[in-house]
Design a protein around this motif. Structure first.
Motif, short mmCIF file in Angstrom:
data_model
loop_
_atom_site.label_atom_id
_atom_site.label_comp_id
_atom_site.label_asym_id
_atom_site.label_seq_id
_atom_site.Cartn_x
_atom_site.Cartn_y
_atom_site.Cartn_z
N MET A 1 0.92 -1.12 0.04
CA MET A 1 0.28 0.40 -0.34
C MET A 1 1.11 1.23 -0.30
SD MET A 1 -2.82 -0.97 2.43
CE MET A 1 -2.38 -0.88 3.89
N GLN A 3 2.73 5.46 -2.42
CA GLN A 3 1.81 6.02 -2.58
C GLN A 3 1.28 6.16 -4.15
OE1 GLN A 3 4.09 9.46 -2.57
NE2 GLN A 3 3.68 9.49 0.03
N THR A 4 0.13 6.54 -4.98
CA THR A 4 -1.09 6.23 -6.41
C THR A 4 -0.55 8.00 -6.82
OG1 THR A 4 -2.32 6.51 -4.99
CG2 THR A 4 -1.68 4.34 -5.74
N SER A 5 0.22 8.06 -8.01
CA SER A 5 0.33 8.39 -8.17
C SER A 5 -0.84 8.62 -9.44
CB SER A 5 2.06 9.38 -8.78
OG SER A 5 1.97 8.78 -9.16
N ASN A 7 -3.69 8.62 -11.90
CA ASN A 7 -5.19 7.39 -11.32
C ASN A 7 -5.68 7.86 -12.84
OD1 ASN A 7 -5.62 8.59 -9.27
ND2 ASN A 7 -4.77 10.39 -9.63
N SER A 146 -11.57 6.38 -9.48
CA SER A 146 -10.62 6.36 -10.08
C SER A 146 -9.89 7.55 -10.42
CB SER A 146 -11.34 6.44 -11.77
OG SER A 146 -12.61 6.09 -12.26
N GLY A 147 -9.87 8.08 -9.22
CA GLY A 147 -9.38 9.93 -8.59
C GLY A 147 -10.57 10.86 -9.21
#
Lengths: 180, 178
Positions: A1, A3-5, A7, A146-147
């Motif tokens: 888990m 960081q997601t950047s 989208n 989806s951001g």
């Protein structure tokens, strides 16, 4: 888990979507919007302009993202567009709602169905029964996953577009996507 | 901020300027705190053991983007409740500012005032920015045992959305989700 950047759209465009323009277009623009949001009304004018100019090359898609706490009329307006869609008149109602954003009370919506020549009794029943509530909520949740972080939020070919969305800038971004 | 920059011209658009601290990482025990949420009420984190907690640090009430971000979370309270999770917004603003901001934006979750000593909780979580004197735009999901399970720091000018929080809640062990 971690960081997601990036989208990305987690719900691909399918027949369930409201689309404008060719299904085999090289570029798809998905908008998540709210009928009571003033920025979405501005975006709607941009969309109408671009729909006119790029209707052979871009597929335009609209999904619901009603911010219900902020905009108390947004949910029912979204359901009204879906109810019109069930009668084959999504884009007509969609455009009509944005062009009458200051009048989204229930009686206004029923009146719009009549003005657009829809079966008004059927339209009224659909809203009374909350027939399209689930559809609107599905759009809302898949947008969130989806951001989608504001309204309007755009995705070009499945990737969130964070740039300016005035007509020239957005048009240039779509033309860039065509060349890729 | 340059020395001659006028008040109100804090540069919120270049968050990469200095990352002086590291946000608490997953697996770390969440530091306990007690902070005021209204002029006569306070919240203690450890009182929420047994349920997931979402901490959303943000730079300031009233600044652009923040309103959108807190407004967005306000739309997802029922989804957070599905995970039995409690959301708190935290900034260095005082309770009276929070009170007016909540009323103006119709927010239905508590905003905590990390006001005195200023930014102490943000520092404990590794998300304080010295130069503007505010918290980062940082998210933490804490599990029912009080352990950080997910953290994320967004560029200060960018609304991080809600997808990261929902994914983190989804990944908590199911007995905590209820």
């Amino acid at each position: 888990m971690s960081q997601t950047s990036v989208n990305d759209l987690n719900q691909p465009v399918t027949e369930r979507d409201h689309t404008y323009g060719p299904a085999d277009a090289s570029v798809t623009l998905v908008e998540y919007g709210d009928y009571e949001c003033p920025y979405c009304e501005q975006a709607h004018r941009v969309m109408k302009e671009l729909r006119g100019e790029l209707n052979d090359e871009v597929q335009f898609v609209f999904r619901n993202f009603p911010l219900r706490q902020m905009h108390p009329h947004a949910e029912l307006a979204a359901e009204a567009a879906e109810a019109a869609s069930a009668q084959g008149a999504f884009w007509e109602m969609h455009d009509h709602l944005y062009e009458h954003q200051d009048a989204l009370e229930r009686e206004d919506l029923d009146g719009y169905a009549a003005e657009l020549g829809l079966d008004e009794d059927e339209f009224v029943r659909a809203l009374n029964e909350g027939r399209h509530e689930e559809r609107v909520q599905q759009d809302f949740l898949n947008g969130a996953h989806s951001g989608v972080n504001a309204t309007p939020t755009f995705f070009i070919n499945g990737t969130r577009y964070d740039g300016q969305w005035d007509a020239p800038t957005l048009r240039a971004a779509l033309e860039d996507a065509m060349r890729q | 901020m340059t020395p001659d920059a006028a008040e109100g011209e804090i540069d919120y658009t270049h968050p990469e300027l200095e990352a002086e601290q590291t946000p608490l990482q997953p697996g770390t025990e969440a530091p306990d705190f007690t902070l005021p949420t209204t002029p006569d009420q306070a919240v203690t984190l450890s009182n929420f053991r047994g349920q997931p907690v979402i901490l959303a640090f943000y730079p300031a009430d009233w600044s652009p983007v923040c309103g959108d971000q807190m407004g967005l979370y306000n739309e997802f309270l029922s989804e957070f409740r599905d995970y039995n999770a409690q959301l708190f917004g935290l900034s260095v603003d005082g309770v009276w500012s929070h009170d007016a901001f909540e009323a103006d934006r119709n927010l239905h979750f508590p905003l905590l005032a990390d006001f005195e000593p200023k930014g102490e909780v943000a520092r404990a979580y590794g998300v304080y920015r010295d130069e503007p004197g505010t918290a980062e735009r940082a998210l933490f999901v804490i599990d029912a045992e009080g352990v950080v399970q997910w953290s994320y720091v967004s560029p200060v000018g960018v609304n991080p959305g809600v997808d990261g929080i929902l994914d983190a809640l989804e990944e908590l062990p199911s007995e905590e989700n209820q």
